[in-house]
Each structure stands twice: as C-alpha cells, then as structure tokens.
Design an enzyme around this catalytic site. Sequence first.
Site, PDB file in Angstrom:
ATOM      1  N   ALA A  48       0.853  -1.194   0.000  1.00 33.85           N
ATOM      2  CA  ALA A  48       0.000   0.000   0.000  1.00 33.85           C
ATOM      3  C   ALA A  48       0.885   1.238   0.000  1.00 33.85           C
ATOM      4  O   ALA A  48       1.363   1.683   1.044  1.00 33.85           O
ATOM      5  CB  ALA A  48      -0.933  -0.033   1.207  1.00 33.85           C
ATOM      6  N   GLY A  49       1.141   1.788  -1.189  1.00 32.95           N
ATOM      7  CA  GLY A  49       2.031   2.939  -1.324  1.00 32.95           C
ATOM      8  C   GLY A  49       1.293   4.257  -1.203  1.00 32.95           C
ATOM      9  O   GLY A  49       0.066   4.290  -1.031  1.00 32.95           O
TER      10      GLY A  49
ATOM     11  N   THR B 219       0.586   6.379  -3.454  1.00 34.22           N
ATOM     12  CA  THR B 219      -0.339   6.644  -4.559  1.00 34.22           C
ATOM     13  C   THR B 219      -1.117   5.397  -4.972  1.00 34.22           C
ATOM     14  O   THR B 219      -2.335   5.451  -5.156  1.00 34.22           O
ATOM     15  CB  THR B 219       0.430   7.177  -5.795  1.00 34.22           C
ATOM     16  OG1 THR B 219       1.212   8.303  -5.399  1.00 34.22           O
ATOM     17  CG2 THR B 219      -0.531   7.591  -6.908  1.00 34.22           C
ATOM     18  N   LEU B 220      -0.401   4.288  -5.126  1.00 30.21           N
ATOM     19  CA  LEU B 220      -1.038   3.072  -5.640  1.00 30.21           C
ATOM     20  C   LEU B 220      -0.821   1.896  -4.687  1.00 30.21           C
ATOM     21  O   LEU B 220       0.247   1.766  -4.083  1.00 30.21           O
ATOM     22  CB  LEU B 220      -0.461   2.715  -7.022  1.00 30.21           C
ATOM     23  CG  LEU B 220      -0.711   3.725  -8.153  1.00 30.21           C
ATOM     24  CD1 LEU B 220       0.097   3.352  -9.391  1.00 30.21           C
ATOM     25  CD2 LEU B 220      -2.203   3.782  -8.498  1.00 30.21           C
TER      26      LEU B 220
ATOM     27  N   GLU C 294       8.877  -2.054   4.521  1.00 27.65           N
ATOM     28  CA  GLU C 294       8.803  -1.680   3.097  1.00 27.65           C
ATOM     29  C   GLU C 294      10.111  -1.906   2.335  1.00 27.65           C
ATOM     30  O   GLU C 294      10.109  -2.476   1.234  1.00 27.65           O
ATOM     31  CB  GLU C 294       8.393  -0.212   2.993  1.00 27.65           C
ATOM     32  CG  GLU C 294       8.302   0.275   1.555  1.00 27.65           C
ATOM     33  CD  GLU C 294       7.857   1.731   1.433  1.00 27.65           C
ATOM     34  OE1 GLU C 294       7.530   2.351   2.472  1.00 27.65           O
ATOM     35  OE2 GLU C 294       7.833   2.240   0.309  1.00 27.65           O
TER      36      GLU C 294
ATOM     37  N   GLY D 297       7.500  10.300  -8.890  1.00 26.55           N
ATOM     38  CA  GLY D 297       6.268  10.250  -9.677  1.00 26.55           C
ATOM     39  C   GLY D 297       5.260  11.304  -9.249  1.00 26.55           C
ATOM     40  O   GLY D 297       4.526  11.857 -10.080  1.00 26.55           O
TER      41      GLY D 297
HETATM   42  N1  LIG Z   1      -2.886   4.940 -12.630  1.00 28.32           N
HETATM   43  C1  LIG Z   1      -2.040   5.764 -11.998  1.00 28.32           C
HETATM   44  N2  LIG Z   1      -2.510   6.663 -11.100  1.00 28.32           N
HETATM   45  C2  LIG Z   1      -1.683   7.501 -10.468  1.00 28.32           C
HETATM   46  N3  LIG Z   1      -0.347   7.518 -10.630  1.00 28.32           N
HETATM   47  C3  LIG Z   1       0.187   6.653 -11.503  1.00 28.32           C
HETATM   48  C4  LIG Z   1      -0.637   5.729 -12.220  1.00 28.32           C
HETATM   49  N4  LIG Z   1       0.163   4.976 -12.991  1.00 28.32           N
HETATM   50  C5  LIG Z   1       1.413   5.389 -12.791  1.00 28.32           C
HETATM   51  N5  LIG Z   1       1.459   6.413 -11.892  1.00 28.32           N
HETATM   52  C6  LIG Z   1       2.701   7.081 -11.471  1.00 28.32           C
HETATM   53  O1  LIG Z   1       3.274   6.248 -10.480  1.00 28.32           O
HETATM   54  C7  LIG Z   1       3.585   7.001  -9.312  1.00 28.32           C
HETATM   55  C8  LIG Z   1       3.416   6.118  -8.095  1.00 28.32           C
HETATM   56  O2  LIG Z   1       4.360   5.074  -8.180  1.00 28.32           O
HETATM   57  P1  LIG Z   1       4.335   3.841  -7.146  1.00 28.32           P
HETATM   58  O3  LIG Z   1       3.054   3.100  -7.259  1.00 28.32           O
HETATM   59  O4  LIG Z   1       5.580   3.051  -7.390  1.00 28.32           O
HETATM   60  O5  LIG Z   1       4.429   4.633  -5.800  1.00 28.32           O
HETATM   61  P2  LIG Z   1       3.802   4.327  -4.369  1.00 28.32           P
HETATM   62  O6  LIG Z   1       4.263   2.982  -3.927  1.00 28.32           O
HETATM   63  O7  LIG Z   1       2.335   4.550  -4.397  1.00 28.32           O
HETATM   64  O8  LIG Z   1       4.475   5.481  -3.526  1.00 28.32           O
HETATM   65  P3  LIG Z   1       5.612   5.414  -2.386  1.00 28.32           P
HETATM   66  O9  LIG Z   1       6.386   4.134  -2.593  1.00 28.32           O
HETATM   67  O10 LIG Z   1       6.457   6.636  -2.619  1.00 28.32           O
HETATM   68  O11 LIG Z   1       4.830   5.420  -1.110  1.00 28.32           O
HETATM   69  C9  LIG Z   1       2.653   8.189  -9.356  1.00 28.32           C
HETATM   70  O12 LIG Z   1       3.211   9.281  -8.655  1.00 28.32           O
HETATM   71  C10 LIG Z   1       2.549   8.460 -10.852  1.00 28.32           C
HETATM   72  O13 LIG Z   1       3.610   9.258 -11.290  1.00 28.32           O
HETATM   73 MG   LIG Z   2       6.059   2.252  -3.189  1.00 29.16          MG
END
Ligand SMILES: Nc1ncnc2c1ncn2[C@@H]1O[C@H](COP(=O)(O)OP(=O)(O)OP(=O)(O)O)[C@@H](O)[C@H]1O
Ligand SMILES: [Mg+2]
Length: 285
Positions: free
Chosen positions: A9-10, A12-13, A87, A138
């Site tokens: 659970a990051g 953003t995603l 993590e 990102g």
């Molecule tokens: N469908 C999507 N919605 C939003 N962002 C997306 C999408 N697809 C790709 N991205 C990009 O991917 C980035 C998030 O990457 P990732 O999932 O690896 O990070 P995260 O694990 O959520 O965050 P962190 O590890 O920093 O807590 C966003 O900031 C954006 O630039």
């Molecule tokens: Mg991440």
Amino acid sequence: MTLRIGIDAGGTLTKIAIMNDHLAPAEALKFLKFPSSEIERTVAWLAAEANGAVLAFTGGKAGMLRALAEREAVATASGVDVLAVPEFEATCTGARWLLQRQGRSMERFLLTNVGTGTSIHYVTQDGHERVGGTGVGGGTIIGLSALLGWRDGSYEDLVTAALDGDRSRVDLKVSHIYAGVTPPIPGDLTASNFGNVRRQSEPVGIEDALASVVGLVGETVTTVSVHAARERGTADIIYIGSTFLGNKLLADIVYRYTRLRGGEPYVLPDGEYSGAVGALLALQG
Ligand SMILES: Nc1ncnc2c1ncn2[C@@H]1O[C@H](COP(=O)(O)OP(=O)(O)OP(=O)(O)O)[C@@H](O)[C@H]1O
Ligand SMILES: [Mg+2]
C-alpha cells in the site's frame, strides 16, 4: 497454503501480488493495483478474493489498510497469519526475485524506486541498505504538471502528451551555453532544467512543458543514483516504480542519462510490484 497475497500500500497506488501455488509456475503469479485513495476498493477485493489466503502487508499505508481489512473481518476471516513486512525489505527482496525470474540475477546492484517519491537502495545477495533518495519522483510529475496547467485525466494521458513534447525550447543544454566551442563535459547534458524558457519569444506549449517535467524527474533520479552507485563501486542500476508505467519518455531519459554517466541501467518489467512480491515471499518462511 494455496493462495499467498502480498499487498504494497504505497502513497499513490496499492499493488497486489497473488501467488497460487497450485498452478503451473508460468501462471502462478498475478498482479493488480488500486489507487491508494480508494482504500475501500482494495478492502472489497480482499473480501471477495482473499478467502482462505495468507496475507502480507507492506508500504506506508499498510497499517491503515490492514486495520480496515481486519475491521471488515477480511484479513482474519480464516484465522490465518497476517504478516507485516518492512517496506525496504519487501522492495529489495521482491526486486531481487523478479530479476532472477527474468534470468538477470545480479550479485549486487543499486535499486532506484521511483514511486510517489524516490528511494535508493544498495542490494547484495544477502542484504540491503538504503543509500539515499529524493523527493523528486512520480508525485512530482503529477503535481508539477498540474501547476503548469495540465488538467486532463489519467496518468496515461499525461505521459502520452509528454511524449509529443519537445524539450529543446524549455531546457538549457551544456551545448547551448558553450555555443560554438567544445564544452568540458558532454554538450548533450542538461545544464539547466527549464533554463531555456525565458529565452523564447513564443509561448512554450503544454506538451513541451510536460516533456521537460519528465526530463527533470528522470535526470534527477538518474543523477542521484549514479552518484550512489559510484560510491558503492557498482555500475548496475535497476529502476522500478509505477512512474515508469507506459512512460517511454522517462525510460528513454533514464537509459540515456545513466549510460552517459557511466552506469548500466535496467528498467525492470513489473518492477512496480517488487514490494508486493517481497511481502508475499515473506509468507514462505
Ligand atoms: N494509474 C495511476 N494513477 C496515479 N499515478 C500513476 C498511475 N500509474 C502510474 N502512476 C505514477 O506512479 C507514481 C506512483 O508510483 P508507485 O506506485 O511506485 O508509488 P507508491 O508505492 O504509491 O508510492 P511510495 O512508494 O512513494 O509510497 C505516481 O506518482 C505516478 O507518477
Ligand atoms: Mg512504493
């Protein structure tokens, strides 16, 4: 146990890796993702699909997701183990495993995770260490693009528009400054991201600005990575994170810029699932 599920659970995603040990190795592993802002969708998916599975959570929002899942009696439905995996441990283990699966095992390498922010790790056969990071990641692509006036919907739309852009009127190259003479460093290096904007008489188009935002992020994460790799005495830099999803421009910049600076880059396919895979693998032990 038949079904092992790793959940990262990051910021953003939320990335999910599902291993069904009863299936043939080629079909055993599945991936899916949800926006972390829609946490209830992940909980609903767990309620529908995770019955009888063992679960492992990781990522910055793991605690919140797990608490909600347990309140909804999802995570504890079958009385099975629910594991919390740190993590960085999950990310490094998962990346090592994905590399191996692709026949690209490495003794040691630098791992750059371009997520919402960027985190950099030095990974060896039996360990890992966080060696740096930057807030440029990102989230910067999305946020800075919005500030520059990009209003359209999806991430895919954004990176497609950026691909149409031309950075030459936005960014200042070393060769621009050393016009007509041989520069002391490669002329193709960016001397100043956005440094060419004020020299333009015509307005810069949004696509051009977006391309330069991707350039800023790509060159920043590359620069920090190359320095960290040099410090550790390795050339191999593995890039992961959802920021690379469909983002050919970013991958191109990272490949070119890493090589220009003496590193050996590889953008790992499915690399954004490293944390989820690493969490899942912790369920084996
Ligand atoms: N469908 C999507 N919605 C939003 N962002 C997306 C999408 N697809 C790709 N991205 C990009 O991917 C980035 C998030 O990457 P990732 O999932 O690896 O990070 P995260 O694990 O959520 O965050 P962190 O590890 O920093 O807590 C966003 O900031 C954006 O630039
Ligand atoms: Mg991440």
